[in-house]
Design a protein around this motif. Structure first.
Motif, mmCIF file in Angstrom:
data_model
loop_
_atom_site.group_PDB
_atom_site.id
_atom_site.type_symbol
_atom_site.label_atom_id
_atom_site.label_comp_id
_atom_site.label_asym_id
_atom_site.label_seq_id
_atom_site.Cartn_x
_atom_site.Cartn_y
_atom_site.Cartn_z
ATOM 1 N N PHE A 180 0.801 -1.222 0.000
ATOM 2 C CA PHE A 180 0.000 0.000 0.000
ATOM 3 C C PHE A 180 0.841 1.283 0.000
ATOM 4 O O PHE A 180 0.497 2.235 -0.714
ATOM 5 N N PRO A 181 1.925 1.386 0.765
ATOM 6 C CA PRO A 181 2.733 2.621 0.707
ATOM 7 C C PRO A 181 3.262 2.910 -0.709
ATOM 8 O O PRO A 181 3.215 4.054 -1.178
ATOM 9 N N ARG A 182 3.754 1.881 -1.391
ATOM 10 C CA ARG A 182 4.262 2.081 -2.750
ATOM 11 C C ARG A 182 3.131 2.412 -3.713
ATOM 12 O O ARG A 182 3.295 3.218 -4.642
ATOM 13 N N GLN A 183 1.968 1.797 -3.520
ATOM 14 C CA GLN A 183 0.825 2.120 -4.373
ATOM 15 C C GLN A 183 0.419 3.584 -4.197
ATOM 16 O O GLN A 183 0.094 4.278 -5.174
ATOM 17 N N LEU A 184 0.465 4.060 -2.960
ATOM 18 C CA LEU A 184 0.097 5.454 -2.696
ATOM 19 C C LEU A 184 1.096 6.409 -3.338
ATOM 20 O O LEU A 184 0.706 7.417 -3.948
ATOM 21 N N LEU A 185 2.386 6.083 -3.230
ATOM 22 C CA LEU A 185 3.401 6.924 -3.874
ATOM 23 C C LEU A 185 3.214 6.929 -5.396
ATOM 24 O O LEU A 185 3.375 7.967 -6.057
ATOM 25 N N HIS A 186 2.897 5.759 -5.956
ATOM 26 C CA HIS A 186 2.668 5.666 -7.395
ATOM 27 C C HIS A 186 1.474 6.520 -7.804
ATOM 28 O O HIS A 186 1.525 7.241 -8.817
ATOM 29 N N LEU A 187 0.422 6.476 -7.009
ATOM 30 C CA LEU A 187 -0.772 7.254 -7.326
ATOM 31 C C LEU A 187 -0.485 8.750 -7.270
ATOM 32 O O LEU A 187 -0.930 9.525 -8.133
ATOM 33 N N ARG A 188 0.285 9.163 -6.280
ATOM 34 C CA ARG A 188 0.648 10.589 -6.171
ATOM 35 C C ARG A 188 1.517 11.021 -7.337
ATOM 36 O O ARG A 188 1.404 12.153 -7.829
ATOM 37 N N ALA A 189 2.395 10.127 -7.786
ATOM 38 C CA ALA A 189 3.247 10.451 -8.932
ATOM 39 C C ALA A 189 2.401 10.635 -10.189
ATOM 40 O O ALA A 189 2.660 11.524 -11.004
ATOM 41 N N LEU A 190 1.387 9.798 -10.341
ATOM 42 C CA LEU A 190 0.492 9.940 -11.492
ATOM 43 C C LEU A 190 -0.255 11.265 -11.445
ATOM 44 O O LEU A 190 -0.399 11.952 -12.467
ATOM 45 N N ALA A 224 -7.650 3.690 -15.556
ATOM 46 C CA ALA A 224 -6.282 3.287 -15.891
ATOM 47 C C ALA A 224 -5.375 3.388 -14.670
ATOM 48 O O ALA A 224 -4.494 2.541 -14.461
ATOM 49 N N ALA A 225 -5.582 4.432 -13.872
ATOM 50 C CA ALA A 225 -4.775 4.597 -12.665
ATOM 51 C C ALA A 225 -5.015 3.447 -11.696
ATOM 52 O O ALA A 225 -4.073 2.898 -11.107
ATOM 53 N N GLU A 226 -6.271 3.062 -11.550
ATOM 54 C CA GLU A 226 -6.589 1.949 -10.636
ATOM 55 C C GLU A 226 -5.968 0.648 -11.136
ATOM 56 O O GLU A 226 -5.420 -0.130 -10.355
ATOM 57 N N ALA A 227 -6.040 0.416 -12.440
ATOM 58 C CA ALA A 227 -5.468 -0.809 -13.004
ATOM 59 C C ALA A 227 -3.964 -0.859 -12.796
ATOM 60 O O ALA A 227 -3.385 -1.930 -12.568
ATOM 61 N N SER A 228 -3.317 0.292 -12.876
ATOM 62 C CA SER A 228 -1.857 0.316 -12.720
ATOM 63 C C SER A 228 -1.417 0.050 -11.288
ATOM 64 O O SER A 228 -0.246 -0.270 -11.033
ATOM 65 N N LEU A 229 -2.339 0.180 -10.339
ATOM 66 C CA LEU A 229 -1.991 -0.052 -8.942
ATOM 67 C C LEU A 229 -1.877 -1.538 -8.619
ATOM 68 O O LEU A 229 -1.161 -1.928 -7.689
ATOM 69 N N PHE A 266 3.683 -4.330 -7.408
ATOM 70 C CA PHE A 266 3.193 -3.898 -6.094
ATOM 71 C C PHE A 266 2.729 -5.076 -5.224
ATOM 72 O O PHE A 266 2.178 -4.863 -4.152
ATOM 73 N N LEU A 267 2.955 -6.280 -5.709
ATOM 74 C CA LEU A 267 2.515 -7.462 -4.962
ATOM 75 C C LEU A 267 3.632 -7.941 -4.037
ATOM 76 O O LEU A 267 4.773 -8.126 -4.472
#
Length: 294
Positions: free
Chosen positions: A83-93, A103-108, A113-114
């Motif tokens: 989850f921390p990396r997913q959140l950072l990825h989302l903020r970067a997007l 598309a953003a949700e699919a990329s998470l 990220f597993l």
């Protein structure tokens, strides 16, 4: 190379320092060749966990360990999302500009990220040795989940699909029998009850693991430990405690187990005050004489 007979596997285990009897070697060989989990029960200290470690070394396979405990669940054993990396990825997007929500949700939910926990790691990295240690400490729900994963050697991750082991891992499950494991799990496994080693094998184990131990000292320690096991102790000593006791004596520069040294080093082999008192009352340290316990 896969051994062609139990005797070959026994020789390979011996090579890495684990001295199996014929029953252990045969059970492990059958589990390896039949691709069946091996369910090992026995008193603490009889070498159940050490068997899995030795099998990984003897077969030159990675060892993956799942330590069971009360309350363990699928996310701790199978996989979780970072989850921390997913959140950072989302903020970067978001920082990069407008982004499509779908598309953003699919990329998470991609493999990057597993977080693979031991069971998924074993399926992905097989061939390997998977140790499911102290399964009797887990609850019924986890046991049922474990049954499904081990029965099919695969798991479905909703976001990614099905992961199946190309080669089933060699699975060793251990239990100290703090509770009965359900028959459904046992039926899918080969079963072996591990006893404490006999005197000769325990002496051999001590001398193999601690080269500085003489035959006389190893025999004295193994004989004393066997007598302690006959007492009504809270925690009877296992092979690990025999090794600790012998190593403590070596550290003190002792070449034999005399009564005074035995009494002052009981803490290396007995871990409860009540057990030490019971041993002293039974005269175990005072019973050390010559090369045997009398």
């Amino acid at each position: 190379m896969t051994p062609d007979a139990p005797e070959e596997l026994a020789a390979e285990l011996d090579r890495v320092g684990y001295l199996p009897d014929a029953g252990i070697a045969t059970a492990a060989y059958l589990a390896l060749r039949m691709h069946r989990p091996l369910f090992c029960e026995g008193e603490p200290g009889t070498g159940k966990t050490s068997l899995a470690v030795a099998l990984a070394q003897a077969l030159d396979l990675p060892l993956i360990r799942l330590q069971c405990h009360e309350g363990i669940d699928a996310t701790q054993a199978l996989y979780d999302w970072d989850f921390p990396r997913q959140l950072l990825h989302l903020r970067a997007l978001e920082a990069a500009g407008p982004v499509d929500a779908e598309a953003a949700e699919a990329s998470l939910y991609t493999r990057r990220f597993l977080l693979a926990r031991p069971l998924l790691q074993a399926l992905e990295d097989a061939p390997c040795v998977l140790l499911v240690d102290e399964v009797d400490r887990a609850d019924d729900e986890f046991e049922a989940f474990l049954l499904e994963v081990l029965g099919e050697n695969s798991v479905t991750i909703p976001e990614l699909g099905r992961v199946t082991a190309k080669t089933p891992p060699l699975v060793v499950l251990t239990s100290n029998r703090t509770r009965e494991v359900h028959d459904a799990l046992k039926r899918r496994c080969l079963y072996h009850w591990l006893e404490h080693p006999d005197l000769a094998r325990e002496v051999a184990i001590l001398r193999r693991r601690l080269p500085g131990v003489t035959e006389r000292l190893a025999h004295q320690v193994a004989s004393a430990v066997r007598r302690l096991r006959d007492l009504d102790l809270i925690k009877p000593p296992g092979v690990a405690e025999s090794l600790d006791w012998a190593e403590a004596l070596l550290t003190l520069g002792r070449t034999e187990l005399d009564a005074e040294t035995a009494a002052t080093t009981l803490g290396a082999v007995l871990k409860y005050r009540e057990d030490a008192q019971r041993a002293l009352s039974a005269g175990v340290p005072a019973g050390v004489s010559g090369s045997t316990i009398v």
